[in-house]
Design a protein around this motif. Structure first.
Motif, PDB file in Angstrom:
ATOM      1  N   LEU A  78      45.700  32.707  38.960  1.00  0.00           N
ATOM      2  CA  LEU A  78      46.367  32.119  40.127  1.00  0.00           C
ATOM      3  C   LEU A  78      46.450  33.115  41.273  1.00  0.00           C
ATOM      4  O   LEU A  78      46.493  32.722  42.447  1.00  0.00           O
ATOM      5  CB  LEU A  78      47.765  31.632  39.737  1.00  0.00           C
ATOM      6  CG  LEU A  78      48.501  30.791  40.782  1.00  0.00           C
ATOM      7  CD1 LEU A  78      47.703  29.541  41.127  1.00  0.00           C
ATOM      8  CD2 LEU A  78      49.896  30.410  40.304  1.00  0.00           C
ATOM      9  N   ASN A  79      46.461  34.401  40.955  1.00  0.00           N
ATOM     10  CA  ASN A  79      46.476  35.418  42.000  1.00  0.00           C
ATOM     11  C   ASN A  79      45.201  35.368  42.837  1.00  0.00           C
ATOM     12  O   ASN A  79      45.216  35.677  44.027  1.00  0.00           O
ATOM     13  CB  ASN A  79      46.641  36.809  41.378  1.00  0.00           C
ATOM     14  CG  ASN A  79      47.005  37.860  42.399  1.00  0.00           C
ATOM     15  OD1 ASN A  79      47.912  37.683  43.200  1.00  0.00           O
ATOM     16  ND2 ASN A  79      46.278  38.964  42.397  1.00  0.00           N
ATOM     17  N   ILE A  80      44.095  34.980  42.213  1.00  0.00           N
ATOM     18  CA  ILE A  80      42.856  34.801  42.981  1.00  0.00           C
ATOM     19  C   ILE A  80      42.997  33.630  43.946  1.00  0.00           C
ATOM     20  O   ILE A  80      42.642  33.720  45.125  1.00  0.00           O
ATOM     21  CB  ILE A  80      41.661  34.586  42.020  1.00  0.00           C
ATOM     22  CG1 ILE A  80      41.353  35.878  41.270  1.00  0.00           C
ATOM     23  CG2 ILE A  80      40.426  34.100  42.782  1.00  0.00           C
ATOM     24  CD1 ILE A  80      40.257  35.743  40.236  1.00  0.00           C
ATOM     25  N   VAL A  81      43.549  32.527  43.450  1.00  0.00           N
ATOM     26  CA  VAL A  81      43.656  31.311  44.266  1.00  0.00           C
ATOM     27  C   VAL A  81      44.697  31.485  45.365  1.00  0.00           C
ATOM     28  O   VAL A  81      44.430  31.199  46.538  1.00  0.00           O
ATOM     29  CB  VAL A  81      44.006  30.107  43.371  1.00  0.00           C
ATOM     30  CG1 VAL A  81      44.096  28.828  44.209  1.00  0.00           C
ATOM     31  CG2 VAL A  81      42.973  29.936  42.269  1.00  0.00           C
ATOM     32  N   ALA A  99      41.569  41.470  34.222  1.00  0.00           N
ATOM     33  CA  ALA A  99      42.006  42.440  35.226  1.00  0.00           C
ATOM     34  C   ALA A  99      40.810  43.178  35.832  1.00  0.00           C
ATOM     35  O   ALA A  99      40.769  43.424  37.047  1.00  0.00           O
ATOM     36  CB  ALA A  99      42.979  43.435  34.587  1.00  0.00           C
ATOM     37  N   PHE A 100      39.835  43.526  34.979  1.00  0.00           N
ATOM     38  CA  PHE A 100      38.644  44.216  35.485  1.00  0.00           C
ATOM     39  C   PHE A 100      37.863  43.319  36.446  1.00  0.00           C
ATOM     40  O   PHE A 100      37.444  43.760  37.526  1.00  0.00           O
ATOM     41  CB  PHE A 100      37.756  44.636  34.309  1.00  0.00           C
ATOM     42  CG  PHE A 100      36.464  45.284  34.724  1.00  0.00           C
ATOM     43  CD1 PHE A 100      36.445  46.590  35.176  1.00  0.00           C
ATOM     44  CD2 PHE A 100      35.276  44.578  34.673  1.00  0.00           C
ATOM     45  CE1 PHE A 100      35.254  47.197  35.570  1.00  0.00           C
ATOM     46  CE2 PHE A 100      34.081  45.167  35.061  1.00  0.00           C
ATOM     47  CZ  PHE A 100      34.071  46.478  35.516  1.00  0.00           C
ATOM     48  N   VAL A 101      37.677  42.049  36.074  1.00  0.00           N
ATOM     49  CA  VAL A 101      36.957  41.114  36.946  1.00  0.00           C
ATOM     50  C   VAL A 101      37.711  40.926  38.256  1.00  0.00           C
ATOM     51  O   VAL A 101      37.113  40.933  39.347  1.00  0.00           O
ATOM     52  CB  VAL A 101      36.751  39.770  36.224  1.00  0.00           C
ATOM     53  CG1 VAL A 101      36.184  38.722  37.178  1.00  0.00           C
ATOM     54  CG2 VAL A 101      35.825  39.947  35.025  1.00  0.00           C
ATOM     55  N   SER A 102      39.027  40.776  38.191  1.00  0.00           N
ATOM     56  CA  SER A 102      39.836  40.596  39.413  1.00  0.00           C
ATOM     57  C   SER A 102      39.739  41.826  40.304  1.00  0.00           C
ATOM     58  O   SER A 102      39.636  41.708  41.533  1.00  0.00           O
ATOM     59  CB  SER A 102      41.296  40.329  39.044  1.00  0.00           C
ATOM     60  OG  SER A 102      41.431  39.117  38.343  1.00  0.00           O
ATOM     61  N   TRP A 103      39.786  42.997  39.690  1.00  0.00           N
ATOM     62  CA  TRP A 103      39.720  44.245  40.458  1.00  0.00           C
ATOM     63  C   TRP A 103      38.374  44.372  41.165  1.00  0.00           C
ATOM     64  O   TRP A 103      38.309  44.742  42.332  1.00  0.00           O
ATOM     65  CB  TRP A 103      39.952  45.423  39.501  1.00  0.00           C
ATOM     66  CG  TRP A 103      39.694  46.766  40.106  1.00  0.00           C
ATOM     67  CD1 TRP A 103      40.290  47.315  41.199  1.00  0.00           C
ATOM     68  CD2 TRP A 103      38.733  47.736  39.634  1.00  0.00           C
ATOM     69  NE1 TRP A 103      39.789  48.572  41.445  1.00  0.00           N
ATOM     70  CE2 TRP A 103      38.835  48.857  40.501  1.00  0.00           C
ATOM     71  CE3 TRP A 103      37.844  47.762  38.562  1.00  0.00           C
ATOM     72  CZ2 TRP A 103      38.044  49.987  40.323  1.00  0.00           C
ATOM     73  CZ3 TRP A 103      37.067  48.892  38.391  1.00  0.00           C
ATOM     74  CH2 TRP A 103      37.174  49.985  39.265  1.00  0.00           C
ATOM     75  N   SER A 136      48.678  41.373  44.527  1.00  0.00           N
ATOM     76  CA  SER A 136      48.750  42.657  43.829  1.00  0.00           C
ATOM     77  C   SER A 136      48.418  42.465  42.353  1.00  0.00           C
ATOM     78  O   SER A 136      49.056  41.653  41.667  1.00  0.00           O
ATOM     79  CB  SER A 136      50.144  43.265  43.972  1.00  0.00           C
ATOM     80  OG  SER A 136      50.315  44.367  43.103  1.00  0.00           O
ATOM     81  N   LEU A 137      47.449  43.214  41.840  1.00  0.00           N
ATOM     82  CA  LEU A 137      47.104  43.119  40.419  1.00  0.00           C
ATOM     83  C   LEU A 137      48.172  43.747  39.520  1.00  0.00           C
ATOM     84  O   LEU A 137      48.584  43.129  38.538  1.00  0.00           O
ATOM     85  CB  LEU A 137      45.734  43.754  40.176  1.00  0.00           C
ATOM     86  CG  LEU A 137      44.552  43.073  40.896  1.00  0.00           C
ATOM     87  CD1 LEU A 137      43.255  43.780  40.556  1.00  0.00           C
ATOM     88  CD2 LEU A 137      44.474  41.610  40.537  1.00  0.00           C
ATOM     89  N   PRO A 138      48.670  44.968  39.808  1.00  0.00           N
ATOM     90  CA  PRO A 138      49.783  45.482  38.994  1.00  0.00           C
ATOM     91  C   PRO A 138      51.024  44.609  39.098  1.00  0.00           C
ATOM     92  O   PRO A 138      51.811  44.507  38.154  1.00  0.00           O
ATOM     93  CB  PRO A 138      50.032  46.880  39.570  1.00  0.00           C
ATOM     94  CG  PRO A 138      48.777  47.251  40.269  1.00  0.00           C
ATOM     95  CD  PRO A 138      48.208  45.975  40.787  1.00  0.00           C
ATOM     96  N   GLY A 139      51.201  43.958  40.264  1.00  0.00           N
ATOM     97  CA  GLY A 139      52.359  43.085  40.444  1.00  0.00           C
ATOM     98  C   GLY A 139      52.371  41.914  39.489  1.00  0.00           C
ATOM     99  O   GLY A 139      53.451  41.435  39.096  1.00  0.00           O
ATOM    100  N   VAL A 140      51.186  41.428  39.095  1.00  0.00           N
ATOM    101  CA  VAL A 140      51.126  40.339  38.115  1.00  0.00           C
ATOM    102  C   VAL A 140      51.745  40.789  36.790  1.00  0.00           C
ATOM    103  O   VAL A 140      52.511  40.051  36.163  1.00  0.00           O
ATOM    104  CB  VAL A 140      49.660  39.888  37.912  1.00  0.00           C
ATOM    105  CG1 VAL A 140      49.562  38.881  36.774  1.00  0.00           C
ATOM    106  CG2 VAL A 140      49.112  39.283  39.196  1.00  0.00           C
ATOM    107  N   VAL A 141      51.427  42.000  36.380  1.00  0.00           N
ATOM    108  CA  VAL A 141      51.968  42.532  35.124  1.00  0.00           C
ATOM    109  C   VAL A 141      53.480  42.714  35.238  1.00  0.00           C
ATOM    110  O   VAL A 141      54.247  42.310  34.346  1.00  0.00           O
ATOM    111  CB  VAL A 141      51.291  43.867  34.768  1.00  0.00           C
ATOM    112  CG1 VAL A 141      51.866  44.441  33.486  1.00  0.00           C
ATOM    113  CG2 VAL A 141      49.785  43.680  34.644  1.00  0.00           C
ATOM    114  N   VAL A 142      53.930  43.296  36.345  1.00  0.00           N
ATOM    115  CA  VAL A 142      55.372  43.520  36.538  1.00  0.00           C
ATOM    116  C   VAL A 142      56.116  42.190  36.585  1.00  0.00           C
ATOM    117  O   VAL A 142      57.162  42.018  35.943  1.00  0.00           O
ATOM    118  CB  VAL A 142      55.611  44.324  37.834  1.00  0.00           C
ATOM    119  CG1 VAL A 142      57.097  44.412  38.131  1.00  0.00           C
ATOM    120  CG2 VAL A 142      55.012  45.719  37.715  1.00  0.00           C
ATOM    121  N   GLY A 143      55.580  41.224  37.338  1.00  0.00           N
ATOM    122  CA  GLY A 143      56.221  39.924  37.429  1.00  0.00           C
ATOM    123  C   GLY A 143      56.307  39.228  36.092  1.00  0.00           C
ATOM    124  O   GLY A 143      57.334  38.616  35.757  1.00  0.00           O
TER     125      GLY A 143
END
Length: 537
Positions: A282-285, A419-423, A504-511
């Motif tokens: 969803l972070n991509i979208v 995460a690697f693909v998103s990054w 934010s990719l790290p933000g997904v993990v924190v959230g």
């Protein structure tokens, strides 16, 4: 109050004190103080209920003292004392009403005799109220004293207090970890440190002193020295070595976590991992492309149902595929659904897009429960007997992943891949196109960005990650039902992205850790769990 020299200070003191009083009154009247009173933080000294009760006047005194920073310290301390007294007035009125009105519980069901005894310290109405007001006044004054301390003392003191309370609050989880690690020797380590629920008094004091001292040393110069040491320019070889070392340590921690945490906490991590997978999609979208999708759970459901139909050994199974054979088909089905959703909504933006995607998610849910598709996907009865993933190692439950710690590694692997693909996508040409689309579609189109292709790729990539999470979920549970794919899942995934930081990719993990992990750890608080979830949000 007449001695206070500034009208603004008086008004702020009254407002802050009464707000704190209303907070105390609310948590008392709805039953939180009494319910949480059974949960010790420091055994025999401080309970979670008392922390809720007395935290408000302490915070009020701190806030009032900070607002009075331009005045004499004595004036600010007096204002903090008054704020503490004001914080005690509403709950004192509640005690008087409860004592003098016979049928109070018909209106306020949680105002029980046990609550009144807690508020009055078991000393009777008059003496107890005097103690309550005096305690809250003292706490307000202490809050003011903490604020007036120099920053080099105040920050370590607050950090030491916060970490000590956190350790006491998480004592049951820590006990479980110690028992899992030390097995039969756990009692000799945990008994001196922990009571039934909470830290013992002496270890709590020792923890507070040690943590405060460490924070003081770190803030006193050690932290700056370490930052300066590691902020120096390193040559490329040193930088690569440092990155490689960090990655190795990170992977080692990931590998040993299940053996440290035990089965229950590993199950919690599995749930968090599935939400991280969905959050990355969803972070991509939403985060990269700026397309507000409220029907994201539909792709999660499509991935799960595809996995169920292809692998179930029950009546609804049509192919008897293995998990690994069905996995790419489940992802492809979700991608197809993403493109199918994206095609008719290409011209929509903002709220209109959100409503249409919300409708799409509800259509999928209604179809899953309908009699029309019941012969194929089971209707309200769902799909049972979904096959577990098989692995070559026959020592693992006959070659199949069954326990939470088994699925942990599958979910971690999928999460790292996502995460690697998103990054890589974020910094790619396509990622920059998504971000241009997010900022302004008209300008992006004028610069030569193909809007149709770019939007469809965003929906397709997001759906792929969600379908992957749904397929793993179906295999993990072994059965799926329509109620597992409600709108609240889409809302939760969107919320964790917002909390962690959109894009934010790290933000997904924190959230995910904050909004999915912590509420799972708060299940002992029953009906107040979602109230605390709201506070975390």
């Amino acid at each position: 109050m007449a001695t206070l020299s500034n009208h603004d200070t008086r008004r702020h003191t009254i407002r802050t004190g009464l707000i704190a009083g209303l907070v105390v009154l609310s948590v008392s009247a709805i039953g939180m103080v009494q319910t949480f009173n059974s949960r010790d933080i420091v055994t025999g000294v401080l309970t979670l209920g008392q922390l809720l009760l007395f935290g408000a006047p302490l915070a009020a005194g701190f806030i009032v003292m900070r607002h009075s920073a331009g005045q004499k310290a004595l004036v600010g301390l007096l204002a903090s004392l008054v704020a503490g007294i004001l914080a005690a007035l509403p709950v004192s009125a509640l005690v008087l009403i409860a004592v003098n009105v016979d049928n109070i519980r018909s209106k306020l069901v949680n105002v029980s005799a046990a609550l009144i005894e807690t508020l009055t310290f078991g000393q009777g109405t008059t003496t107890g109220l005097l103690l309550l007001i005096g305690t809250m006044a003292l706490l307000g004054l202490i809050g003011g004293v903490i604020e007036v301390l120099p920053a080099r003392f105040r920050r370590p003191l607050m950090l030491g207090l916060l970490w000590t309370v956190t350790i006491g609050l998480l004592s049951e989880l820590l006990l479980g970890i110690f028992r899992n690690l030390l097995q039969e020797n756990a009692a000799s380590v945990t008994r001196p440190l922990f009571g039934t629920k909470g830290l013992r008094t002496t270890p709590a004091a020792v923890f507070f002193v040690i943590l405060t001292a460490l924070a003081f040393i770190w803030n006193g110069g050690l932290g700056d020295a370490v930052k300066k040491r590691y902020s120096r320019r390193r040559n490329p070889a040193q930088a690569r070595g440092f990155r490689l070392g960090t990655i190795i340590v990170f992977f080692i921690i990931l590998l040993i976590l299940p053996s440290i945490l035990g089965r229950y906490l590993t199950q919690v991590l599995d749930n968090v991992g599935l939400y991280i997978l969905m959050g990355l999609g969803l972070n991509i979208v939403v985060g990269f492309a700026g397309l507000l999708d409220l029907g994201y759970v539909a792709f999660y459901a499509i991935g799960a149902y595809t996995m169920g139909i292809l692998t179930s050994t029950g009546q609804l199974g049509i192919a008897q595929f293995s998990f690994w054979e069905a996995l790419p088909i489940s992802i492809a089905a979700s991608v197809f659904a993403g493109i199918l959703l994206g095609t008719p909504v290409l011209r929509m933006r903002g709220d209109y897009l959100a409503i249409v995607t919300l409708g799409f998610g509800e259509i999928i849910r209604v179809l899953a429960t309908s009699d029309l598709l019941k012969p194929y996907i089971g209707g309200a009865q769902g799909i049972l007997n979904i096959v577990k993933p098989a692995v070559p190692d026959a020592a693992v439950a006959g070659g199949r992943l069954i326990q939470p710690e088994h699925f942990y590694y599958l979910i971690v692997g999928a999460g790292l891949l996502a995460a690697f693909v998103s990054w890589r996508l974020r910094d790619s040409r396509l990622g920059r196109q998504w971000m241009a689309l997010r900022e302004d579609e008209d300008v992006a189109e004028a610069m030569g960005i193909h809007l149709v292709k770019t939007k469809l790729l965003a929906f397709a990539m997001g759906a792929a990650f969600s379908g992957l999470a749904g397929a793993i979920f179906a295999a993990q549970i072994g059965s799926i039902y329509p109620h597992s794919f409600n709108l609240i899942i889409s809302i939760n995934v969107l919320s964790l992205i917002i909390v962690g930081g959109i894009g934010s990719l790290p933000g997904v993990v924190v959230g995910a850790l904050v909004l999915v992990g912590l509420p799972e750890l708060l299940r002992e608080f029953a009906e107040y769990r979602y109230l605390m979830y709201g506070a975390l949000l």
